[in-house]
Design an enzyme around this catalytic site. Sequence first.
Site, mmCIF file in Angstrom:
data_model
loop_
_atom_site.group_PDB
_atom_site.id
_atom_site.type_symbol
_atom_site.label_atom_id
_atom_site.label_comp_id
_atom_site.label_asym_id
_atom_site.label_seq_id
_atom_site.Cartn_x
_atom_site.Cartn_y
_atom_site.Cartn_z
ATOM 1 N N GLU A 131 0.821 -1.224 0.000
ATOM 2 C CA GLU A 131 0.000 0.000 0.000
ATOM 3 C C GLU A 131 0.849 1.266 0.000
ATOM 4 O O GLU A 131 0.531 2.251 -0.675
ATOM 5 C CB GLU A 131 -0.913 -0.009 1.245
ATOM 6 C CG GLU A 131 -1.856 1.159 1.315
ATOM 7 C CD GLU A 131 -2.869 1.171 0.164
ATOM 8 O OE1 GLU A 131 -3.720 0.282 0.117
ATOM 9 O OE2 GLU A 131 -2.789 2.079 -0.681
ATOM 10 N N ASP A 203 9.743 8.480 -10.504
ATOM 11 C CA ASP A 203 9.054 8.041 -9.282
ATOM 12 C C ASP A 203 7.540 7.952 -9.530
ATOM 13 O O ASP A 203 6.898 6.960 -9.164
ATOM 14 C CB ASP A 203 9.375 9.038 -8.158
ATOM 15 C CG ASP A 203 8.609 8.738 -6.891
ATOM 16 O OD1 ASP A 203 9.014 7.810 -6.168
ATOM 17 O OD2 ASP A 203 7.593 9.419 -6.624
ATOM 18 N N LYS A 207 4.932 4.533 -9.556
ATOM 19 C CA LYS A 207 3.647 4.447 -8.838
ATOM 20 C C LYS A 207 2.496 4.217 -9.810
ATOM 21 O O LYS A 207 1.583 3.441 -9.530
ATOM 22 C CB LYS A 207 3.416 5.725 -8.041
ATOM 23 C CG LYS A 207 4.432 5.916 -6.920
ATOM 24 C CD LYS A 207 4.326 7.321 -6.362
ATOM 25 C CE LYS A 207 5.403 7.593 -5.328
ATOM 26 N NZ LYS A 207 5.523 9.022 -5.016
#
Length: 430
Positions: A131, A203, A207
């Site tokens: 998560e 980055d 994600k």
Amino acid sequence: MKPPLRIAIAGLGTVGAGTVRLLRQNADLLAARAGRRLVLSAVAARDRRRDRGIDLAGVRWVEDAAALAQDPEIDVVVELIGGSDGVARAVVAGAIAAGKHVVTANKALIAHHGTELARAAEARGVALQFEAAVAGGIPILKALREGLAANRVTRVYGILNGTCNYILTTMRESARDFADVLQEAQQLGYAEADPSFDIDGVDAAHKLAVLAAVAFGNAVDFAGVHVEGIRHVSALDIDFAAELGYRIKLLGLARLTANGLEQRVHPCMVPRSTPIAHVDGVFNAVVVEGDFVGRVMLEGRGAGAEPTASAVAADLLDIAVGRWSSSFTLPAPALEARPASPMARHVGAYYLRLMVVDRPGVIADIAAALRDEQVSMEQMIQRGRKPGEAVPVVLTTHETEEAAMRRAIARIDKLDTVLEPTRMIRVENL
Ligand SMILES: NC(=O)c1ccc[n+]([C@@H]2O[C@H](COP(=O)([O-])OP(=O)(O)OC[C@H]3O[C@@H](n4cnc5c(N)ncnc54)[C@H](OP(=O)(O)O)[C@@H]3O)[C@@H](O)[C@H]2O)c1
């Protein structure tokens, strides 16, 4: 009460130390909610003597993080080292192979090796939860796997990098240039000494690849993400965006198209009337569009010791009560392997800024280049008049295919009245 869940943490940096603090401070609350205690049994990091400001009394120090996998006194290994390969990968793969549950915050690892690790975890009957890897403290993966699980997701997008959002927000609020604001962000600790992973969009792309895999039940496809960062966003473009009713945000967006799975990270013109345009500073936000639920937006802190620890500990709580299922919503063998939808086939509206010589006929030449590629102009702004000198001309287009837009820009950039390469920013219909 059931026997305790015995936890090992590999990596005691920002997130590791935050997780230790949370496990200590909220120990009774977690025990009450899990019906058993969550006990920190062992830790590993590089430097044993480093003062981390955390209480490690009664916790075993293990020199080699990879050895945690073989430790019979451990039920869950929490990987908080970072990096797509090397020690982090060895720790996670080793723990799964040894039949231990794994929790990680490592987006690079999951973006590159998530599908194969999920397959191994399922084969071993253990949990692989991450998560904290997407938008830090925002529980978006849990929302997709559980509360939104009955929907077909049509699109998912978000502000996934707090550093970029801080820089773009500060540029807008203070009318300063990128380099100046980046330097200040580094001094304030909002940007790393080497900021390239953040500002070049890598980055956010990690994600997005993880988010899209969970949202669409696809094998993680980091290589299929189109990535552009924010280095070329100028104060001038931010100013024109405001004049046109937009804000510039670095978004990660994913949707299914007729050509496959479209995943893209780049600066976007976001209508000021949308809620996400107002998510400022280091905050992150994720929007999910589902066929039955409509639009859902979650906003919160995407990084930092406490918010990230919140997500890590929630995964641990789920494992403690046995409330976990497939890492990517579907069992790994059932994940789709859709092709990456090529950016050249992307259809959308565009903002262009040209620096041209203020001379009669310039606009007609630009309009001709657009017409020849069948790109239809929506509006145009020419600010100020300086005959014979360079002036900015800004225009927006109606929806068009990216390949046509790029051909038109190539023609425009060849005009001898156009002094700099044209700046192009995609306009999002959100
Ligand atoms: N920082 C955030 O806000 C945030 C948010 C979401 C996700 N994440 C993810 O969380 C993970 C950790 O990030 P972080 O910011 O906490 O990193 P960090 O502050 O750099 O901490 C990394 C930790 O790993 C340890 N380490 C490095 N190499 C090791 C090795 N070979 N063996 C054992 N330990 C080793 C370091 O040990 P020493 O302390 O002894 O040097 C350090 O404690 C990354 O995957 C990151 O992407 C971070």
